[in-house]
Design a protein around this motif. Sequence first.
Motif, PDB file in Angstrom:
ATOM      1  N   PHE A  48       0.880  -1.148   0.104  1.00 35.32           N
ATOM      2  CA  PHE A  48       0.019   0.071   0.071  1.00 35.32           C
ATOM      3  C   PHE A  48       0.786   1.311  -0.147  1.00 35.32           C
ATOM      4  CE2 PHE A  48      -2.415  -3.352   2.549  1.00 35.32           C
ATOM      5  CZ  PHE A  48      -3.326  -3.538   1.720  1.00 35.32           C
ATOM      6  N   LYS A  49       2.047   1.065   0.297  1.00 28.73           N
ATOM      7  CA  LYS A  49       2.841   2.423   0.415  1.00 28.73           C
ATOM      8  C   LYS A  49       3.467   2.960  -0.643  1.00 28.73           C
ATOM      9  CE  LYS A  49       6.298   2.445   3.389  1.00 28.73           C
ATOM     10  NZ  LYS A  49       7.550   1.990   4.459  1.00 28.73           N
ATOM     11  N   SER A  50       3.327   2.409  -1.877  1.00 31.97           N
ATOM     12  CA  SER A  50       3.855   3.042  -3.150  1.00 31.97           C
ATOM     13  C   SER A  50       2.623   3.293  -4.065  1.00 31.97           C
ATOM     14  CB  SER A  50       4.806   2.013  -3.930  1.00 31.97           C
ATOM     15  OG  SER A  50       4.113   0.631  -4.258  1.00 31.97           O
ATOM     16  N   SER A  51       1.294   2.867  -3.494  1.00 35.20           N
ATOM     17  CA  SER A  51       0.212   2.925  -4.273  1.00 35.20           C
ATOM     18  C   SER A  51      -0.355   4.477  -4.399  1.00 35.20           C
ATOM     19  CB  SER A  51      -1.001   2.203  -3.573  1.00 35.20           C
ATOM     20  OG  SER A  51      -2.213   2.521  -4.241  1.00 35.20           O
ATOM     21  N   ASN A  52      -0.777   4.948  -5.371  1.00 31.03           N
ATOM     22  CA  ASN A  52      -1.279   6.326  -5.678  1.00 31.03           C
ATOM     23  C   ASN A  52      -2.779   6.447  -5.246  1.00 31.03           C
ATOM     24  OD1 ASN A  52       1.180   7.296  -6.795  1.00 31.03           O
ATOM     25  ND2 ASN A  52       0.560   6.243  -8.908  1.00 31.03           N
ATOM     26  N   VAL A  53      -3.468   5.700  -4.703  1.00 26.28           N
ATOM     27  CA  VAL A  53      -4.588   5.645  -4.387  1.00 26.28           C
ATOM     28  C   VAL A  53      -4.841   6.588  -2.747  1.00 26.28           C
ATOM     29  CG1 VAL A  53      -5.430   3.530  -5.224  1.00 26.28           C
ATOM     30  CG2 VAL A  53      -4.664   3.743  -2.778  1.00 26.28           C
ATOM     31  N   THR A  54      -6.096   6.833  -2.614  1.00 24.60           N
ATOM     32  CA  THR A  54      -6.130   7.895  -1.542  1.00 24.60           C
ATOM     33  C   THR A  54      -6.141   7.220  -0.126  1.00 24.60           C
ATOM     34  OG1 THR A  54      -8.667   7.234  -1.517  1.00 24.60           O
ATOM     35  CG2 THR A  54      -7.934   9.177  -2.493  1.00 24.60           C
ATOM     36  N   LEU A  55      -5.661   7.834   0.955  1.00 25.36           N
ATOM     37  CA  LEU A  55      -5.499   7.145   2.395  1.00 25.36           C
ATOM     38  C   LEU A  55      -6.883   6.436   2.518  1.00 25.36           C
ATOM     39  CD1 LEU A  55      -3.922  10.070   4.304  1.00 25.36           C
ATOM     40  CD2 LEU A  55      -2.948   7.955   3.310  1.00 25.36           C
ATOM     41  N   LYS A  56      -8.020   7.038   2.186  1.00 24.33           N
ATOM     42  CA  LYS A  56      -9.120   6.167   2.439  1.00 24.33           C
ATOM     43  C   LYS A  56      -9.192   4.654   1.912  1.00 24.33           C
ATOM     44  CE  LYS A  56     -13.209   8.213   2.569  1.00 24.33           C
ATOM     45  NZ  LYS A  56     -14.377   9.130   1.856  1.00 24.33           N
ATOM     46  N   GLU A  57      -8.755   4.771   0.701  1.00 22.95           N
ATOM     47  CA  GLU A  57      -8.650   3.734  -0.207  1.00 22.95           C
ATOM     48  C   GLU A  57      -7.530   2.483   0.510  1.00 22.95           C
ATOM     49  OE1 GLU A  57     -10.790   2.535  -2.519  1.00 22.95           O
ATOM     50  OE2 GLU A  57     -11.903   4.450  -2.075  1.00 22.95           O
ATOM     51  N   LYS A  58      -6.601   3.178   0.934  1.00 20.93           N
ATOM     52  CA  LYS A  58      -5.482   2.512   1.517  1.00 20.93           C
ATOM     53  C   LYS A  58      -6.136   1.770   2.903  1.00 20.93           C
ATOM     54  CE  LYS A  58      -1.580   4.924  -0.306  1.00 20.93           C
ATOM     55  NZ  LYS A  58      -0.398   5.531  -0.038  1.00 20.93           N
TER      56      LYS A  58
END
Length: 211
Positions: free
Chosen positions: A24-34
């Motif tokens: 999840f750390k390198s993902s560009n999704v929002t904090l909510k999605e993480k």
Amino acid sequence: MDYLAATYYYDYETEEIQKIIEEFKSSNVTLKEKAKALYIKVRDGWRYDPYHINLKKEAYKASKVATKNSGHCLDKSILLIAGLRGLGIPARIHLAKVKNHIGVERLIEKFGTNELTPHGMVNVYLDGKWVKASPAFNKALCEKCNVAPLEFDGENDSMFQEFDNKGGIFMEYLEDYGHFEDVPFDFILNNIKEHYTDIYEKYKELSEIRL
């Protein structure tokens, strides 16, 4: 209060926790999605087991929980909080007393009651507000108990399955102990002593209770 801090219990800088949140750390999704994705990972990645109670503070470290394949509500909440903090998402533990109404025969046999305390859940700070999430009951267990698994959308409280799929009462909250910045080990231990006195006295010389 600092709900992003690494602590003795929320030791997210350890290899065990970093391995869990790495994807999840390198993902560009929002904090909510993480937060939603990590919730599912913890909910279903560790089987719920209320019959294994720890009496030593070392066992409540997130990195210790991470090495197991099961855990009770406190374990899984601690693991989720550590992961969330490691992703830069404020999180804290919230405790309560609950009563189960489904699949309680073994609970009553082992604990002498269908009341469980302290029950752990997670407060997550997203988009300017705190929302509750309870990752305790894995999907396979919910299916076995004919209860829909708890989903978490990052916007609304997701605390418990009030009803099973047939409309029967599944769980109710009896008492709210509030939230804590860090794992309140002494409070947890005293709570166990008070509510399960016979069990505690029988096993207090050991580091853990297996019922």
